[in-house]
Design a protein around this motif. Structure first.
Motif, PDB file in Angstrom:
ATOM      1  N   PHE A 164       0.874  -1.183   0.000  1.00  0.00           N
ATOM      2  CA  PHE A 164       0.000   0.000   0.000  1.00  0.00           C
ATOM      3  C   PHE A 164       0.907   1.228   0.000  1.00  0.00           C
ATOM      4  O   PHE A 164       1.727   1.399   0.908  1.00  0.00           O
ATOM      5  CB  PHE A 164      -0.873   0.011   1.262  1.00  0.00           C
ATOM      6  N   GLY A 208      20.508  10.259  -4.786  1.00  0.00           N
ATOM      7  CA  GLY A 208      21.651  10.162  -5.698  1.00  0.00           C
ATOM      8  C   GLY A 208      21.929   8.728  -6.127  1.00  0.00           C
ATOM      9  O   GLY A 208      22.450   8.494  -7.215  1.00  0.00           O
ATOM     10  N   GLY A 209      21.642   7.782  -5.257  1.00  0.00           N
ATOM     11  CA  GLY A 209      21.836   6.366  -5.596  1.00  0.00           C
ATOM     12  C   GLY A 209      23.218   5.816  -5.268  1.00  0.00           C
ATOM     13  O   GLY A 209      23.576   4.726  -5.708  1.00  0.00           O
ATOM     14  N   ALA A 237      -2.814   3.917  -1.832  1.00  0.00           N
ATOM     15  CA  ALA A 237      -3.623   4.343  -0.685  1.00  0.00           C
ATOM     16  C   ALA A 237      -2.717   4.900   0.396  1.00  0.00           C
ATOM     17  O   ALA A 237      -1.584   4.453   0.549  1.00  0.00           O
ATOM     18  CB  ALA A 237      -4.400   3.147  -0.117  1.00  0.00           C
ATOM     19  N   GLU A 238      -3.238   5.880   1.127  1.00  0.00           N
ATOM     20  CA  GLU A 238      -2.511   6.388   2.294  1.00  0.00           C
ATOM     21  C   GLU A 238      -3.103   5.699   3.520  1.00  0.00           C
ATOM     22  O   GLU A 238      -4.305   5.786   3.773  1.00  0.00           O
ATOM     23  CB  GLU A 238      -2.682   7.910   2.381  1.00  0.00           C
ATOM     24  N   GLY A 263       8.943   5.363   5.345  1.00  0.00           N
ATOM     25  CA  GLY A 263       9.915   6.446   5.434  1.00  0.00           C
ATOM     26  C   GLY A 263       9.530   7.431   6.510  1.00  0.00           C
ATOM     27  O   GLY A 263       9.178   7.045   7.635  1.00  0.00           O
ATOM     28  N   VAL A 271       1.689   6.516  11.225  1.00  0.00           N
ATOM     29  CA  VAL A 271       0.819   5.338  11.108  1.00  0.00           C
ATOM     30  C   VAL A 271       0.564   4.808  12.521  1.00  0.00           C
ATOM     31  O   VAL A 271       1.490   4.361  13.198  1.00  0.00           O
ATOM     32  CB  VAL A 271       1.474   4.253  10.219  1.00  0.00           C
ATOM     33  N   GLY A 287      17.345  17.889   1.578  1.00  0.00           N
ATOM     34  CA  GLY A 287      18.500  18.048   0.705  1.00  0.00           C
ATOM     35  C   GLY A 287      18.097  18.421  -0.705  1.00  0.00           C
ATOM     36  O   GLY A 287      17.183  17.833  -1.275  1.00  0.00           O
ATOM     37  N   ARG A 289      15.311  13.211   3.934  1.00  0.00           N
ATOM     38  CA  ARG A 289      15.837  11.920   4.387  1.00  0.00           C
ATOM     39  C   ARG A 289      15.158  11.550   5.701  1.00  0.00           C
ATOM     40  O   ARG A 289      15.186  12.348   6.651  1.00  0.00           O
ATOM     41  CB  ARG A 289      17.349  12.013   4.586  1.00  0.00           C
ATOM     42  N   ASN A 323      21.204   6.928   3.895  1.00  0.00           N
ATOM     43  CA  ASN A 323      21.740   5.682   3.335  1.00  0.00           C
ATOM     44  C   ASN A 323      20.681   4.647   2.948  1.00  0.00           C
ATOM     45  O   ASN A 323      21.002   3.459   2.863  1.00  0.00           O
ATOM     46  CB  ASN A 323      22.664   5.018   4.366  1.00  0.00           C
ATOM     47  N   GLY A 324      19.446   5.064   2.746  1.00  0.00           N
ATOM     48  CA  GLY A 324      18.383   4.070   2.564  1.00  0.00           C
ATOM     49  C   GLY A 324      18.557   3.179   1.348  1.00  0.00           C
ATOM     50  O   GLY A 324      18.178   2.007   1.368  1.00  0.00           O
TER      51      GLY A 324
HETATM   52  C1  FAD Z   1      18.617  14.492  -1.644  1.00  0.00           C
HETATM   53  C2  FAD Z   1      18.744  13.068  -1.192  1.00  0.00           C
HETATM   54  C3  FAD Z   1      19.806  12.295  -1.664  1.00  0.00           C
HETATM   55  C4  FAD Z   1      19.945  10.978  -1.221  1.00  0.00           C
HETATM   56  N1  FAD Z   1      20.973  10.224  -1.719  1.00  0.00           N
HETATM   57  C5  FAD Z   1      21.132   8.930  -1.286  1.00  0.00           C
HETATM   58  C6  FAD Z   1      22.177   8.131  -1.803  1.00  0.00           C
HETATM   59  O1  FAD Z   1      22.967   8.559  -2.659  1.00  0.00           O
HETATM   60  N2  FAD Z   1      22.321   6.859  -1.329  1.00  0.00           N
HETATM   61  C7  FAD Z   1      21.473   6.348  -0.376  1.00  0.00           C
HETATM   62  O2  FAD Z   1      21.662   5.202   0.043  1.00  0.00           O
HETATM   63  N3  FAD Z   1      20.444   7.099   0.103  1.00  0.00           N
HETATM   64  C8  FAD Z   1      20.268   8.372  -0.314  1.00  0.00           C
HETATM   65  N4  FAD Z   1      19.245   9.124   0.170  1.00  0.00           N
HETATM   66  C9  FAD Z   1      18.415   8.582   1.247  1.00  0.00           C
HETATM   67  C10 FAD Z   1      17.345   7.643   0.709  1.00  0.00           C
HETATM   68  O3  FAD Z   1      16.655   8.265  -0.346  1.00  0.00           O
HETATM   69  C11 FAD Z   1      16.370   7.282   1.854  1.00  0.00           C
HETATM   70  O4  FAD Z   1      17.076   6.815   2.969  1.00  0.00           O
HETATM   71  C12 FAD Z   1      15.428   6.185   1.374  1.00  0.00           C
HETATM   72  O5  FAD Z   1      14.692   6.636   0.269  1.00  0.00           O
HETATM   73  C13 FAD Z   1      14.468   5.744   2.468  1.00  0.00           C
HETATM   74  O6  FAD Z   1      13.642   4.776   1.899  1.00  0.00           O
HETATM   75  P1  FAD Z   1      12.171   4.515   2.431  1.00  0.00           P
HETATM   76  O7  FAD Z   1      11.580   3.475   1.564  1.00  0.00           O
HETATM   77  O8  FAD Z   1      12.237   4.293   3.915  1.00  0.00           O
HETATM   78  O9  FAD Z   1      11.423   5.913   2.278  1.00  0.00           O
HETATM   79  P2  FAD Z   1      10.925   6.635   0.950  1.00  0.00           P
HETATM   80  O10 FAD Z   1      11.835   6.393  -0.162  1.00  0.00           O
HETATM   81  O11 FAD Z   1      10.661   8.056   1.360  1.00  0.00           O
HETATM   82  O12 FAD Z   1       9.537   5.930   0.632  1.00  0.00           O
HETATM   83  C14 FAD Z   1       8.456   5.993   1.551  1.00  0.00           C
HETATM   84  C15 FAD Z   1       7.197   5.620   0.782  1.00  0.00           C
HETATM   85  O13 FAD Z   1       6.150   5.479   1.738  1.00  0.00           O
HETATM   86  C16 FAD Z   1       4.986   6.131   1.234  1.00  0.00           C
HETATM   87  N5  FAD Z   1       4.157   6.520   2.386  1.00  0.00           N
HETATM   88  C17 FAD Z   1       4.429   7.440   3.331  1.00  0.00           C
HETATM   89  N6  FAD Z   1       3.432   7.478   4.243  1.00  0.00           N
HETATM   90  C18 FAD Z   1       2.504   6.559   3.834  1.00  0.00           C
HETATM   91  C19 FAD Z   1       1.257   6.116   4.356  1.00  0.00           C
HETATM   92  N7  FAD Z   1       0.753   6.621   5.486  1.00  0.00           N
HETATM   93  N8  FAD Z   1       0.561   5.149   3.667  1.00  0.00           N
HETATM   94  C20 FAD Z   1       1.058   4.623   2.521  1.00  0.00           C
HETATM   95  N9  FAD Z   1       2.256   5.007   1.999  1.00  0.00           N
HETATM   96  C21 FAD Z   1       2.964   5.952   2.650  1.00  0.00           C
HETATM   97  C22 FAD Z   1       5.506   7.317   0.448  1.00  0.00           C
HETATM   98  O14 FAD Z   1       4.539   7.751  -0.510  1.00  0.00           O
HETATM   99  C23 FAD Z   1       6.753   6.696  -0.210  1.00  0.00           C
HETATM  100  O15 FAD Z   1       6.437   6.088  -1.445  1.00  0.00           O
HETATM  101  C24 FAD Z   1      19.027  10.433  -0.277  1.00  0.00           C
HETATM  102  C25 FAD Z   1      17.949  11.192   0.150  1.00  0.00           C
HETATM  103  C26 FAD Z   1      17.803  12.501  -0.301  1.00  0.00           C
HETATM  104  C27 FAD Z   1      16.617  13.302   0.162  1.00  0.00           C
END
Ligand code: FAD
Length: 345
Positions: free
Chosen positions: A38, A51-52, A179-180, A197, A203, A216, A302, A328-329
Motif C-alpha cells: 500500500f 543520488g543512488g 492508498a494512504e 519512510g 501510522v 537536501g 531523508r 543511506n536508505g
Molecule cells: C537528496 C537526497 C539524496 C539521497 N541520496 C542517497 C544516496 O545517494 N544513497 C542512499 O543510500 N540514500 C540516499 N538518500 C536517502 C534515501 O533516499 C532514503 O534513505 C530512502 O529513500 C528511504 O527509503 P524509504 O523506503 O524508507 O522511504 P521513501 O523512499 O521516502 O519511501 C516511503 C514511501 O512510503 C509512502 N508513504 C508514506 N506514508 C505513507 C502512508 N501513510 N501510507 C502509505 N504510503 C505511505 C511514500 O509515498 C513513499 O512512497 C538520499 C535522500 C535525499 C533526500
C-alpha cells in the motif's frame, strides 16, 4: 488445521512503496509470502530524488561505528540483490573517487579514511595523488589536493532501481494498491510491515518513534551533444568545507546534495541558496559540467532516526517497522530486506 502436505501462504501487507518497502516486499514474496504493498505515491518518496550512491567507506564518519558496520554488511549483499533484479543497467558505477579541494579538505578526508580503516581493516581504499585522480577522471579540475579511490563502492540509478524492484515484485506475485494508510489495523494480513519512510510515525500502531527529516537539494544534469562525457566513477568531494557528489547516469549526472533540518514533513521546495552552491561547486569540480543542461532541480527529505541508525524491529506480534535510514536508505536496502525476512520467519 491444514491438510498434511498442504502449503499455507501467509499474507503480508507492506505500508510504503519506497526502496525499503519494495525491497522487503520482494524478499518476502521470494520466501513464499503473499504480499500487498500500500503506497501513497512518489511525491513524498525520498528514494525518487536520491543520488543512488551505495555509500559505505565514503559515508563512514567518526563516531558512527555501528552504522558503518551495517553499511559494510549491506554492501556485501548488493551483488546478489542486483542479480535478483536482472537489470544490469541499474548499476551505474563500480568505484568512487573521494576528492579534496584543499589541504584542509584533505585533512578531513584523511581522518575519515583513518576511521574507516580502523573499523574495517580490509577496506579497499587507496590514497591517490591529484595527478592519478585526473588520469582516472580527465574531466576533474586541476585544482584538487588529492584524495582516495574507494574500489567497489559504486552507485545505482535510483529510479531504474525502483522500477526494477517493482517489476521483480510484480513478477513474484506482489500486488500494489495506491492508498494512504493511517493505521496498520486498516490493512489486512497476518503480518504488517510499516516502511513508510518519514510517514512511518504517523501510522497508528507503530507507537512512539522519534524521527527527524533532513532536507537536501539535488540536481539532474543532462549531457549535451558537445559536452564531455559523465565520469565513470562516483565523485565524492569535500569542496572547501562542503560535501558534494557527482553520480553518473546513462545520459548525464546527478549532483548533490545539501543537508539541513527540514522545517516540516512537506518542506520539499528547493531553496535558491542550496541550488546555487551545488551548481557553483560542481562547475568548479568538473568544469565540463557547465555545458550540460540543467533538467531537474529537486529537494527531498531523508527519514532519519534519533540515533542515526535504521530502525528495523518488531512492534508487536503483527506489526514490524523498517525506517530511519537517513542518508543511506538505498545502500542499506538489501541489509534491511534480509533483516525483515528474518523477523517474518
Ligand atoms: C537528496 C537526497 C539524496 C539521497 N541520496 C542517497 C544516496 O545517494 N544513497 C542512499 O543510500 N540514500 C540516499 N538518500 C536517502 C534515501 O533516499 C532514503 O534513505 C530512502 O529513500 C528511504 O527509503 P524509504 O523506503 O524508507 O522511504 P521513501 O523512499 O521516502 O519511501 C516511503 C514511501 O512510503 C509512502 N508513504 C508514506 N506514508 C505513507 C502512508 N501513510 N501510507 C502509505 N504510503 C505511505 C511514500 O509515498 C513513499 O512512497 C538520499 C535522500 C535525499 C533526500
Amino acid at each position: 488445521m491444514p491438510a498434511k502436505g498442504c502449503i499455507v501462504r501467509r499474507d503480508l501487507s507492506v505500508v510504503g512503496g519506497g526502496v525499503i518497502g519494495l525491497s522487503c516486499a520482494l524478499a518476502a514474496a521470494d520466501r513464499g509470502w503473499s504480499v500487498t504493498v500500500f503506497d501513497a505515491g512518489a511525491q513524498r518518496r525520498a528514494a525518487h530524488v536520491a543520488g543512488g550512491m551505495l555509500g559505505c567507506f565514503g559515508e563512514g564518519r567518526p563516531g558512527e561505528d555501528a552504522l558503518l558496520a551495517v553499511a559494510a554488511e549491506s554492501a556485501s549483499a548488493w551483488p546478489d540483490f542486483l542479480a535478483r533484479l536482472g537489470d544490469p543497467a541499474v548499476r551505474v558505477a563500480d568505484d568512487s573517487l573521494l576528492v579534496a579541494a584543499s589541504s584542509a579538505d584533505l585533512a578531513e578526508l584523511d581522518d575519515q579514511v583513518s576511521f574507516v580503516r580502523a573499523q574495517l581493516p580490509d577496506a579497499t581504499i587507496t590514497a591517490e595523488s591529484a595527478a592519478e585522480m585526473r588520469r582516472a577522471e580527465v574531466t576533474l579540475t586541476r585544482n584538487i589536493a588529492g584524495g582516495y579511490l574507494a574500489s567497489g563502492e559504486g552507485a545505482v540509478d535510483n529510479r531504474r532501481l525502483l522500477d526494477a524492484l517493482r517489476s521483480a515484485a510484480e513478477e513474484a506475485g506482489v500486488r500494489f494498491v495506491t492508498a494512504e494508510i493511517t493505521d496498520a489495523a486498516e490493512v489486512p494480513g497476518d503480518q504488517v510491515l510499516v516502511a513508510a519512510g518519514l510517514g512511518t510515525p504517523q501510522v497508528t500502531s507503530v507507537g512512539e518513534l522519534p524521527m527527524r527529516g533532513e532536507k537536501g537539494e539535488i540536481l539532474r544534469l543532462r549531457r549535451t551533444r558537445w559536452a564531455v562525457p559523465p565520469p565513470a566513477r562516483v565523485i565524492r568531494a569535500r569542496w572547501h568545507g562542503r560535501p558534494l557528489y557527482v553520480v553518473p547516469r546513462a545520459d548525464g549526472v546527478v549532483v548533490g546534495a545539501t543537508q539541513y533540518e527540514a522545517v516540516g514533513p512537506d518542506d520539499r521546495a528547493p531553496q535558491a541558496g542550496g541550488v546555487a552552491d551545488l551548481l557553483a561547486d560542481a562547475g568548479e569540480l568538473m568544469p565540463g559540467l557547465r555545458t550540460y543542461e540543467l533538467v531537474e532541480v529537486a529537494a527531498g527529505i531523508r527519514p532519519s532516526s534519533a540515533d542515526g541508525l535504521p530502525v528495523v524491529r518488531r512492534i508487536d506480534d503483527r506489526v514490524i517497522v523498517a525506517t530511519g535510514h537517513g542518508r543511506n536508505g538505498i545502500a542499506l536496502a538489501p541489509w534491511t530486506a534480509n533483516r525483515v525476512a528474518g523477523l517474518l520467519t
